[in-house]
Design a protein around this motif. Sequence first.
Motif, PDB file in Angstrom:
ATOM      1  N   GLY A  78      65.130 -33.462 -88.201  1.00 23.85           N
ATOM      2  CA  GLY A  78      65.894 -34.678 -87.985  1.00 23.85           C
ATOM      3  C   GLY A  78      65.012 -35.891 -87.766  1.00 23.85           C
ATOM      4  O   GLY A  78      65.480 -37.025 -87.802  1.00 23.85           O
ATOM      5  N   THR A  79      63.737 -35.650 -87.546  1.00 31.46           N
ATOM      6  CA  THR A  79      62.825 -36.742 -87.187  1.00 31.46           C
ATOM      7  C   THR A  79      61.917 -37.091 -88.356  1.00 31.46           C
ATOM      8  O   THR A  79      61.202 -36.233 -88.869  1.00 31.46           O
ATOM      9  CB  THR A  79      61.967 -36.326 -85.978  1.00 31.46           C
ATOM     10  OG1 THR A  79      62.802 -35.655 -85.034  1.00 31.46           O
ATOM     11  CG2 THR A  79      61.327 -37.528 -85.334  1.00 31.46           C
ATOM     12  N   PHE A  80      61.958 -38.362 -88.777  1.00 31.69           N
ATOM     13  CA  PHE A  80      61.082 -38.790 -89.876  1.00 31.69           C
ATOM     14  C   PHE A  80      60.687 -40.244 -89.702  1.00 31.69           C
ATOM     15  O   PHE A  80      60.442 -40.953 -90.655  1.00 31.69           O
ATOM     16  CB  PHE A  80      61.769 -38.546 -91.234  1.00 31.69           C
ATOM     17  CG  PHE A  80      63.179 -39.106 -91.343  1.00 31.69           C
ATOM     18  CD1 PHE A  80      64.249 -38.429 -90.791  1.00 31.69           C
ATOM     19  CD2 PHE A  80      63.415 -40.301 -91.995  1.00 31.69           C
ATOM     20  CE1 PHE A  80      65.539 -38.951 -90.886  1.00 31.69           C
ATOM     21  CE2 PHE A  80      64.700 -40.828 -92.089  1.00 31.69           C
ATOM     22  CZ  PHE A  80      65.771 -40.145 -91.531  1.00 31.69           C
ATOM     23  N   LYS A  81      60.607 -40.659 -88.443  1.00 30.94           N
ATOM     24  CA  LYS A  81      60.299 -42.057 -88.133  1.00 30.94           C
ATOM     25  C   LYS A  81      58.805 -42.355 -88.163  1.00 30.94           C
ATOM     26  O   LYS A  81      58.398 -43.430 -88.590  1.00 30.94           O
ATOM     27  CB  LYS A  81      60.853 -42.388 -86.749  1.00 30.94           C
ATOM     28  CG  LYS A  81      60.164 -41.536 -85.680  1.00 30.94           C
ATOM     29  CD  LYS A  81      60.746 -41.669 -84.291  1.00 30.94           C
ATOM     30  CE  LYS A  81      60.042 -40.770 -83.308  1.00 30.94           C
ATOM     31  NZ  LYS A  81      58.721 -41.193 -82.864  1.00 30.94           N
TER      32      LYS A  81
ATOM     33  N   ALA B 148      67.912 -41.576 -88.857  1.00 33.57           N
ATOM     34  CA  ALA B 148      69.294 -41.109 -88.981  1.00 33.57           C
ATOM     35  C   ALA B 148      69.462 -40.331 -90.272  1.00 33.57           C
ATOM     36  O   ALA B 148      69.043 -40.781 -91.334  1.00 33.57           O
ATOM     37  CB  ALA B 148      70.238 -42.307 -88.955  1.00 33.57           C
ATOM     38  N   CYS B 149      70.067 -39.153 -90.172  1.00 23.53           N
ATOM     39  CA  CYS B 149      70.205 -38.309 -91.357  1.00 23.53           C
ATOM     40  C   CYS B 149      71.478 -37.480 -91.280  1.00 23.53           C
ATOM     41  O   CYS B 149      72.242 -37.589 -90.326  1.00 23.53           O
ATOM     42  CB  CYS B 149      68.986 -37.405 -91.508  1.00 23.53           C
ATOM     43  SG  CYS B 149      68.733 -36.303 -90.123  1.00 23.53           S
ATOM     44  N   GLY B 150      71.680 -36.649 -92.262  1.00 24.04           N
ATOM     45  CA  GLY B 150      72.927 -35.899 -92.354  1.00 24.04           C
ATOM     46  C   GLY B 150      73.916 -36.693 -93.189  1.00 24.04           C
ATOM     47  O   GLY B 150      73.525 -37.433 -94.093  1.00 24.04           O
TER      48      GLY B 150
ATOM     49  N   ARG C 261      74.474 -44.533 -94.892  1.00 23.24           N
ATOM     50  CA  ARG C 261      73.157 -45.127 -95.088  1.00 23.24           C
ATOM     51  C   ARG C 261      72.142 -44.503 -94.125  1.00 23.24           C
ATOM     52  O   ARG C 261      71.801 -45.100 -93.107  1.00 23.24           O
ATOM     53  CB  ARG C 261      73.226 -46.639 -94.891  1.00 23.24           C
ATOM     54  CG  ARG C 261      72.079 -47.373 -95.564  1.00 23.24           C
ATOM     55  CD  ARG C 261      72.312 -48.860 -95.640  1.00 23.24           C
ATOM     56  NE  ARG C 261      72.374 -49.474 -94.333  1.00 23.24           N
ATOM     57  CZ  ARG C 261      71.913 -50.696 -94.060  1.00 23.24           C
ATOM     58  NH1 ARG C 261      71.384 -51.434 -94.998  1.00 23.24           N
ATOM     59  NH2 ARG C 261      72.025 -51.192 -92.835  1.00 23.24           N
ATOM     60  N   PRO C 262      71.678 -43.309 -94.448  1.00 21.45           N
ATOM     61  CA  PRO C 262      70.655 -42.701 -93.586  1.00 21.45           C
ATOM     62  C   PRO C 262      69.362 -43.501 -93.698  1.00 21.45           C
ATOM     63  O   PRO C 262      69.203 -44.304 -94.615  1.00 21.45           O
ATOM     64  CB  PRO C 262      70.477 -41.300 -94.187  1.00 21.45           C
ATOM     65  CG  PRO C 262      70.963 -41.388 -95.586  1.00 21.45           C
ATOM     66  CD  PRO C 262      71.980 -42.499 -95.636  1.00 21.45           C
ATOM     67  N   GLY C 263      68.458 -43.304 -92.752  1.00 19.94           N
ATOM     68  CA  GLY C 263      67.184 -44.013 -92.823  1.00 19.94           C
ATOM     69  C   GLY C 263      66.593 -44.228 -91.449  1.00 19.94           C
ATOM     70  O   GLY C 263      67.097 -43.689 -90.458  1.00 19.94           O
ATOM     71  N   VAL C 264      65.515 -45.018 -91.412  1.00 23.48           N
ATOM     72  CA  VAL C 264      64.842 -45.294 -90.139  1.00 23.48           C
ATOM     73  C   VAL C 264      65.247 -46.681 -89.671  1.00 23.48           C
ATOM     74  O   VAL C 264      65.169 -47.650 -90.431  1.00 23.48           O
ATOM     75  CB  VAL C 264      63.310 -45.228 -90.305  1.00 23.48           C
ATOM     76  CG1 VAL C 264      62.610 -45.584 -88.995  1.00 23.48           C
ATOM     77  CG2 VAL C 264      62.897 -43.834 -90.773  1.00 23.48           C
TER      78      VAL C 264
ATOM     79  N   PHE D 119      68.486 -38.382 -85.376  1.00 19.33           N
ATOM     80  CA  PHE D 119      69.937 -38.514 -85.196  1.00 19.33           C
ATOM     81  C   PHE D 119      70.637 -37.842 -86.385  1.00 19.33           C
ATOM     82  O   PHE D 119      70.632 -38.366 -87.506  1.00 19.33           O
ATOM     83  CB  PHE D 119      70.247 -40.012 -85.143  1.00 19.33           C
ATOM     84  CG  PHE D 119      71.594 -40.387 -84.602  1.00 19.33           C
ATOM     85  CD1 PHE D 119      71.763 -40.610 -83.238  1.00 19.33           C
ATOM     86  CD2 PHE D 119      72.672 -40.567 -85.457  1.00 19.33           C
ATOM     87  CE1 PHE D 119      73.002 -40.998 -82.730  1.00 19.33           C
ATOM     88  CE2 PHE D 119      73.917 -40.950 -84.952  1.00 19.33           C
ATOM     89  CZ  PHE D 119      74.078 -41.169 -83.591  1.00 19.33           C
ATOM     90  N   ILE D 120      71.207 -36.659 -86.136  1.00 19.06           N
ATOM     91  CA  ILE D 120      71.766 -35.857 -87.236  1.00 19.06           C
ATOM     92  C   ILE D 120      73.294 -35.878 -87.167  1.00 19.06           C
ATOM     93  O   ILE D 120      73.868 -35.499 -86.140  1.00 19.06           O
ATOM     94  CB  ILE D 120      71.280 -34.391 -87.146  1.00 19.06           C
ATOM     95  CG1 ILE D 120      69.759 -34.332 -86.932  1.00 19.06           C
ATOM     96  CG2 ILE D 120      71.681 -33.604 -88.384  1.00 19.06           C
ATOM     97  CD1 ILE D 120      69.235 -32.946 -86.558  1.00 19.06           C
TER      98      ILE D 120
END
Lengths: 447, 176
Positions: free
Chosen positions: A89-92, A244-246, A250-253, A331-332
Amino acid sequence: MKSRNLLLSHVEVPGIDGLDGYMKHGGYDTLKKALKSMSPDAVVEEVKKSGLRGRGGAGFPTGMKWSFLAKPEGVPRYLVCNADESEPGTFKDRYLMEKIPHLLIEGMILSSYALGANQSFIYIRGEFMYVLNILEKAIAEAYAKGLLGKNILGSGYDLDLVVTPGGGAYICGEETALLESLEGKRGNPRIKPPFPAVKGLWGCPTVVNNVETIAAVVPIVSEGGEAYASIGIGRSTGTKLISACGNLARPGVYEIELGLSVEEFIYGDDYCRGIAQGKKLKACVPGGSSVPILPHYLVTKTAAGENRLMTYESLAEGGFESGSMLGSGGFIVFDEDQCIVRNTWNFARFYSHESCGQCSPCREGTGWMEKVLNRLEHGKGQMHDIDLLADINKKIEGNTICPLGDAAAWPVAAAIRHFREEFEWHVTHPDEAQSRNFGLITQAALA
Amino acid sequence: MSHHSQPTYDPNETITFSPALTEEMKAVVAQFPEGKTKSALLRLLHLVQREFGWVSVPAMDQVAAFLNIQPIEVYEVATFYTMFHLQPVGKHVLEVCRTGPCMLVGSDSLIDHFEKKLNIKVGETTEDGLFTLKTVECLGGCGYGPLLQCKNRFHEHLTLEKADALLEQYKNGEIQ
Ligand SMILES: Cc1cc2nc3c(=O)[nH]c(=O)nc-3n(C[C@H](O)[C@H](O)[C@H](O)COP(=O)(O)O)c2cc1C
Ligand code: SF4
Ligand code: FES
């Protein structure tokens, strides 16, 4: 609440990933100021005043951690940056390092100066080899400009900075496993105490901090600790990167001011713009895979009916009963069609796969949980399996060397607490559970 | 547990590190203080894998000699970390993320699709030696899923159509 950028304000500027572009927008001015007019202790003081808390997951106050660093005469001290970014879930951190690598490097120099370290390391997960290349290029630029190496900018302060890769092991995000790995060994966490602040890298006093934590030192020293502390709410000061993902539109950082409402973060135009394909929110894991899942009715409101905010305190409101954690900011989001049992099994498989294997409750327990969840998910489980999971959980929790055991146990407990009927459904509807189809990811299906 | 592949060992195999590789290895080792050069180990294994495609026992032995450590110190590390291929692999290793956030956006269907399309199971290599299919845990790109890694590259936001196009590009050498 408006979005406020301290770390990512120039992230979209072309050329910001190079030294010239970075310096054109004020890059390294903070370092110059600190080396000229501040003692190392004065830098530590600003970080203390800022209220900055570790952005790697645990949220421990950074200034306090720094003040624990042992300083025996004649023994080198080290700063190690944790760029393992392995919590699902973390890609920041990847985003920050890729887009604006010099911000991390400036933060590393400032922080190393504050701690009196003359050699520092960035440990980056092996899968990010292309990011390692970006960082090495940036480091070479910094050496060439006299920002690293001997007598930095004529201050008399020396620092060498090295980036080094992992090899694909989640556990190396845990700080003592990371240190083992950095020493060229298997990533087996160490028994604490001694803590790294006393015995860390090669047995010397060491501070381990997350990428985002170290980057935040730049605006803190630039604007002053008090100014930083004035952003946010209570003990959640400053800004936080949320990845933010899942199932989001608009997923993203995103960089948010701590205290933003969860509702605005999920649905706001400046942020995730709601659930993908107009579906409904089912659940959310707000701080990386290790934190408890929240059902939709506890995501934007607490059990007491208050607005849930993106702060360490508000996300934890309600404790294990009805709260979760800010964690790493992973944030999933789950839409209404997702299966909680399936996801719980998936995460259990992850932890079982990633257990380093040195404590039996974790090594065996994560494996058992994976097996039990696998049979439940595939319609082959029984009612007592659900309680069996709770039992395995209790036996792992608190009985292991490092927190991976807890990290594996808590999400399972939370999923059963909030979605028990879904687990039961898998037992009472074995055929349907076995034959579910989660759809194909074709262009048409996504349109 | 992390380690899952056993090294393949062919006693007749010999291996030579090119001068260029040796130079690069020396530069990595020089980054660490005297007496602490074992810290270079993971980076060296990555370099070896980049050069040969996988990490064989003779290669590990040479790395041990290079660092002046015991071979076992290399074996135990190489078997712990999942990125090191301890058996020969295809020319392109497709490492598809299967962890939760990617699953929510369809990684299962992507993995099935690759199995069908390449006519192999996860862990296997195509007969022509072009592709090995692997599943891996979270690659730290969860907002851009479903995704896969192939060498240094991330291929993100995949759909079945994009996956097909990608295979074609690898097949006809458009991507190396
Ligand atoms: C299993 C496990 C995995 C972790 N993974 C990471 C990670 O990928 N990145 C990170 O910064 N911290 C991770 N941590 C937290 C680190 O142990 C450590 O607390 C952190 O790097 C301290 O930095 P901070 O105070 O700046 O947050 C992990 C902890 C555990 C127990
Ligand atoms: S809790 Fe698990 S991961 Fe942590 S040291 Fe024990 S076996 Fe290893
Ligand atoms: S879950 Fe696939 S990259 Fe994180």
